[in-house]
Design an enzyme around this catalytic site. Structure first.
Site, short mmCIF file in Angstrom:
data_model
loop_
_atom_site.label_atom_id
_atom_site.label_comp_id
_atom_site.label_asym_id
_atom_site.label_seq_id
_atom_site.Cartn_x
_atom_site.Cartn_y
_atom_site.Cartn_z
N ARG A 59 169.38 18.53 7.11
CA ARG A 59 167.94 18.26 6.70
C ARG A 59 167.71 17.95 5.72
NH1 ARG A 59 166.96 22.01 10.53
NH2 ARG A 59 168.58 22.70 9.33
N THR A 60 167.94 18.38 4.67
CA THR A 60 167.44 17.68 3.28
C THR A 60 167.99 16.22 3.24
OG1 THR A 60 167.16 19.93 2.66
CG2 THR A 60 167.17 18.47 0.83
N LYS A 87 190.20 15.98 -6.72
CA LYS A 87 191.50 15.64 -7.67
C LYS A 87 191.22 16.08 -9.13
CE LYS A 87 192.08 11.35 -4.96
NZ LYS A 87 191.79 9.99 -4.86
N ARG A 109 172.42 18.01 -4.73
CA ARG A 109 172.47 19.30 -4.30
C ARG A 109 173.79 19.75 -4.84
NH1 ARG A 109 171.26 21.86 1.50
NH2 ARG A 109 169.21 21.68 0.57
N HIS A 137 164.74 24.92 -5.06
CA HIS A 137 164.84 23.75 -4.36
C HIS A 137 163.34 23.25 -4.03
CE1 HIS A 137 165.76 21.51 -0.74
NE2 HIS A 137 166.08 22.47 -0.05
C1 NCD Z 1 167.83 25.67 2.53
C2 NCD Z 1 168.62 25.39 1.80
O1 NCD Z 1 169.62 24.61 1.92
O2 NCD Z 1 168.39 26.01 0.63
N1 NCD Z 1 167.52 24.85 3.78
C3 NCD Z 1 166.92 23.54 3.65
O3 NCD Z 1 167.17 22.90 2.62
N2 NCD Z 1 166.48 22.99 4.60
C4 NCD Z 1 167.56 27.04 3.27
C5 NCD Z 1 168.79 27.44 4.10
O4 NCD Z 1 170.01 26.96 3.84
O5 NCD Z 1 168.60 28.60 4.68
#
Ligand code: NCD
Length: 309
Positions: A59-60, A87, A109, A137
């Site tokens: 999603r993100t 590597k 991320r 986040h």
């Molecule tokens: C969350 C995450 O990755 O922290 N999901 C997201 O970003 N939509 C929450 C999760 O993984 O449960």
């Protein structure tokens, strides 16, 4: 105010009330844009953005990519699984190599808390934290608050309970900071083993009874149990977790009021919420996804306008 107080979005803890107000007003504009027949604006034609994902995401990652493309930015994607990290290259070297390709902004991320902060001190580029371990986040918390504002008119004065695995969740911490900054009251609810010991120091109350928590709140944000971050067993079984902390339609219908149900995704249907709750009118889970694109467009646009000056 017409510009953000920060050059990076590393966490909600670095933002002030005015920043959130500006991000929401800008997102209102972009939400209107993405609902037009032509969903694209030329604002970021001269900006290149690298999406660096050192941890899994659906999603993100898609939401950021879509936001960048709708602003007409050039986009490059990198995922750790296919990279030279395997590597032995360090994070700084990987990123510096990418920046030599003249990248203006990095969306990252990473499994380590503080990775974005570290990066922002070492490379010349605006950094957006798309989730750093169990730390923050920020874009998720902003889209969550924006979705509450859309459904309930405002965030101020609302009671929000965050339910589930608070201990391993970056969504929980960013939401606590964002909601409190906007004047909402926050409680957390879950098994004692999944609630950090000193969480009350953040001004958050702990409620271990789900029904009591739901009767108190206007909004329940249901979190996924982060099994991938657990080395030991924090509760006896998934079935027992669901019995105590899962939201069913029957439970929702037995409350005194109609509360709003949120979930950051991915949902484990039948664990933290049942399918009939996820698909009910009380759930705003897909609105959160839609708003995520507008919020990310707003953040990228506002950070990029600081580079251009
Ligand atoms: C969350 C995450 O990755 O922290 N999901 C997201 O970003 N939509 C929450 C999760 O993984 O449960």
């Amino acid at each position: 105010m017409s510009e953000l107080s920060v050059n990076h979005l590393l966490g909600i803890k670095y933002l002030n009330q005015e920043d959130i107000k500006l991000i929401f007003e800008t997102a209102d504009h972009f939400k209107e844009v993405i609902n037009r027949p032509i969903k694209k604006v030329p604002s970021l034609r001269d900006i290149t953005i690298a999406n660096l994902f050192f941890e899994n995401s659906t999603r993100t990652r898609l939401s950021f990519e879509l936001a960048e493309k709708r602003l007409s930015a050039d986009v490059i994607n990198f995922s750790a699984a296919q990279s030279s990290l395997k590597k032995g290259e360090t994070l700084i070297d990987t990123v510096n190599n990418i920046l030599s390709m003249k990248v203006d902004m990095v969306v990252m991320r990473h499994p380590n808390p503080g990775a974005g902060i570290f990066l922002s001190r070492h490379v010349e580029a605006n950094i957006i934290n798309a989730g750093d371990g169990a730390h923050e986040h920020p874009t998720q918390a902003l889209l969550d608050s924006y979705s509450i504002r859309e459904r309930l008119g405002e965030v101020k004065g609302k009671n929000v309970v965050i339910v589930g695995d608070i201990l391993h969740s970056r969504v929980a911490l960013s939401n606590i900071f964002a909601l409190q900054l906007q004047g909402a009251k926050v409680k957390v609810c879950g098994p004692k083993t999944l609630i950090p010991k000193h969480i009350e120091k953040l001004g958050v109350k702990v409620e271990t009874n789900l029904r009591t928590a739901l009767n108190w709140c206007d909004v329940a944000n249901m979190l996924r149990v982060q099994n991938e971050r657990m080395e030991i067993s924090y509760f006896p079984s998934t079935r027992e977790y669901t019995q105590q902390f899962g939201v069913t339609k029957k439970l929702l219908d037995s409350l005194d009021k109609n509360i709003v149900i949120m979930h950051p995704g991915p949902i484990n249907r039948g664990v933290e919420i049942t399918s009939d709750v996820a698909d009910s009118d009380q759930a705003i889970i897909l609105d959160q996804v839609e708003n995520g694109v507008a919020i990310r467009m707003a953040i990228i646009y506002l950070l990029a306008s600081k580079i251009k000056q």
